[in-house]
Design a protein around this motif. Structure first.
Motif, mmCIF file in Angstrom:
data_model
loop_
_atom_site.group_PDB
_atom_site.id
_atom_site.type_symbol
_atom_site.label_atom_id
_atom_site.label_comp_id
_atom_site.label_asym_id
_atom_site.label_seq_id
_atom_site.Cartn_x
_atom_site.Cartn_y
_atom_site.Cartn_z
ATOM 1 N N GLY A 114 8.557 73.328 -7.651
ATOM 2 C CA GLY A 114 9.866 73.357 -7.039
ATOM 3 C C GLY A 114 10.461 74.751 -6.933
ATOM 4 N N LEU A 115 10.045 75.663 -7.816
ATOM 5 C CA LEU A 115 10.631 76.996 -7.842
ATOM 6 C C LEU A 115 9.986 77.934 -6.821
ATOM 7 N N TYR A 116 8.701 78.205 -6.955
ATOM 8 C CA TYR A 116 8.042 79.107 -6.006
ATOM 9 C C TYR A 116 6.534 79.005 -6.169
ATOM 10 N N SER A 117 5.837 79.503 -5.162
ATOM 11 C CA SER A 117 4.375 79.612 -5.233
ATOM 12 C C SER A 117 3.984 81.045 -4.893
ATOM 13 N N TYR A 118 2.871 81.467 -5.465
ATOM 14 C CA TYR A 118 2.342 82.817 -5.237
ATOM 15 C C TYR A 118 0.880 82.677 -4.854
ATOM 16 N N ASP A 119 0.477 83.383 -3.803
ATOM 17 C CA ASP A 119 -0.874 83.264 -3.256
ATOM 18 C C ASP A 119 -1.661 84.544 -3.519
ATOM 19 N N PRO A 120 -2.272 84.661 -4.706
ATOM 20 C CA PRO A 120 -2.999 85.899 -5.031
ATOM 21 C C PRO A 120 -4.286 86.059 -4.243
ATOM 22 N N LEU A 121 -4.913 84.970 -3.840
ATOM 23 C CA LEU A 121 -6.193 85.078 -3.138
ATOM 24 C C LEU A 121 -6.003 85.716 -1.761
ATOM 25 N N THR A 122 -4.975 85.266 -1.039
ATOM 26 C CA THR A 122 -4.716 85.871 0.270
ATOM 27 C C THR A 122 -4.320 87.335 0.111
ATOM 28 N N SER A 129 -9.392 93.925 2.941
ATOM 29 C CA SER A 129 -9.633 94.101 4.368
ATOM 30 C C SER A 129 -8.776 95.206 4.975
ATOM 31 N N GLY A 130 -7.924 95.816 4.157
ATOM 32 C CA GLY A 130 -7.086 96.898 4.648
ATOM 33 C C GLY A 130 -5.794 96.459 5.291
ATOM 34 N N ARG A 131 -5.499 95.153 5.261
ATOM 35 C CA ARG A 131 -4.270 94.675 5.898
ATOM 36 C C ARG A 131 -3.038 95.013 5.080
ATOM 37 N N ALA A 132 -3.189 95.083 3.759
ATOM 38 C CA ALA A 132 -2.075 95.432 2.883
ATOM 39 C C ALA A 132 -2.287 96.851 2.398
#
Length: 329
Positions: A114-122, A129-132
């Motif tokens: 209910g609070l939040y989710s974090y997506d470490p894999l993406t 891949s150099g996107r971040a």
């Protein structure tokens, strides 16, 4: 209508949440409201009809106002079809509190959901891949606030959060909610560890908002409406922090008004179907929306004649339980 009511439940009324007095000292939250968060999103048009057509009973109106004044969650108990969920949309519409934030509960749901989710894999993939280009600058886009987390964002006016069927939750969830309800704040650990102070994250209602130092804390405590079908008891510590409301099943007069509110002129044809609906309830559980279905369908099916309206209505109003009458029927 008592003068102290902020929510009236009157059809097409427009209430003023600004009439609420300051919160009790023990429910005064200090979240700082960013300028861009001062205004709420527009009301969700998908629920406009249900909200406008809802006819709350006097006890419901009183207890909603009690929850608003006291800045406490409202625990609404009742059988399916008594309008528990629709109450949330009706309050949000009248008081212009934006679209209702919805959190459906199952036995697998945890407080974190209910609070939040974090997506470490993406995030890892984007970095490789150099996107971040900068890990600290980019981490916020991998965080998405859940419905409860979004409801606790600081805002001038409270959001409405519907926690649906909380009686289906794991036994620990009600107790886990106590700290959040008392503190009105939570921490996003992944952001709190970063050197950069402010990050933008996405919300459950499709916005992006700033979060500073990984901390989210409300200014106006949300109107939290939790529904229960009465399938379990809750801990005393949880109940004493809630305003409670038991919704009764509507009687003949209330059913007439519900049909009139939803179907207008078709209500003139509903008296025999209302009698059928009430008589069938002695043999098992029925929901009000089944009656609405029956009125609408039989009207259109019978326009050209040759249709047994009562027989058709009975077939689309099956009992929702085993057919054994409940003890209090």
């Amino acid at each position: 209508m008592p003068d102290w009511y902020v929510y009236t439940g009157v059809p097409d009324a427009t209430g003023d949440i600004g009439r609420l007095p300051p919160p009790p000292p023990w429910r005064d939250f200090k979240g700082a409201v960013p300028e861009e968060a001062a205004e709420l999103p527009e009301i969700d048009p998908a629920h406009e009809h249900q909200a406008r057509s809802y006819r709350p009973d006097p006890d419901a109106v009183e207890q909603v106002n009690a929850a608003l004044y006291l800045r406490r969650p409202l625990l609404v108990t009742g059988r399916p079809g008594t309008g528990k969920s629709t109450l949330a949309h009706a309050v949000a519409r009248e008081l212009r509190l934006g679209p209702v934030l919805y959190w459906a509960i199952t036995s697998r749901v945890t407080l974190a959901d209910g609070l939040y989710s974090y997506d470490p894999l993406t995030r890892l993939y984007d970095r490789e891949s150099g996107r971040a280009q900068d890990a600290d600058d980019e981490i916020g886009k991998y965080v998405r606030l859940g419905p409860l987390g979004t409801a606790l964002l600081p805002a001038v006016r409270p959001r409405v959060l519907l926690i649906d069927e909380i009686d289906k939750s794991d036994i620990d969830l009600p107790n886990d909610l106590l700290t959040i309800f008392e503190e009105g704040r939570y921490e996003i650990r992944e952001l709190a560890r970063q050197k950069r102070r402010t990050h933008r994250v996405s919300t459950a209602d499709g916005r992006t908002v700033p979060v500073t130092d990984g901390s989210v804390g409300c200014k106006a405590f949300p109107l939290v409406i939790m529904t229960s079908n009465g399938e379990r008891e809750f801990p005393a510590a949880f109940l004493r922090r809630c305003v409670t409301l038991a919704l009764p099943e509507p009687g003949r007069d209330e059913l007439r008004e519900i049909v009139r509110a939803h179907l207008g002129d078709l209500s003139d044809e509903s008296e025999d179907l209302i009698r059928l609906f009430l008589s069938r309830k002695s043999g098992g559980q029925l929901a009000t929306d089944q009656l609405l279905h029956a009125v609408y369908l039989t009207h259109h099916a019978a326009r050209d004649g040759g249709v047994d309206r009562l027989a058709l209505a009975e077939r689309i109003m099956p009992h929702l339980n085993s057919g054994v009458p409940d003890d209090d029927d």
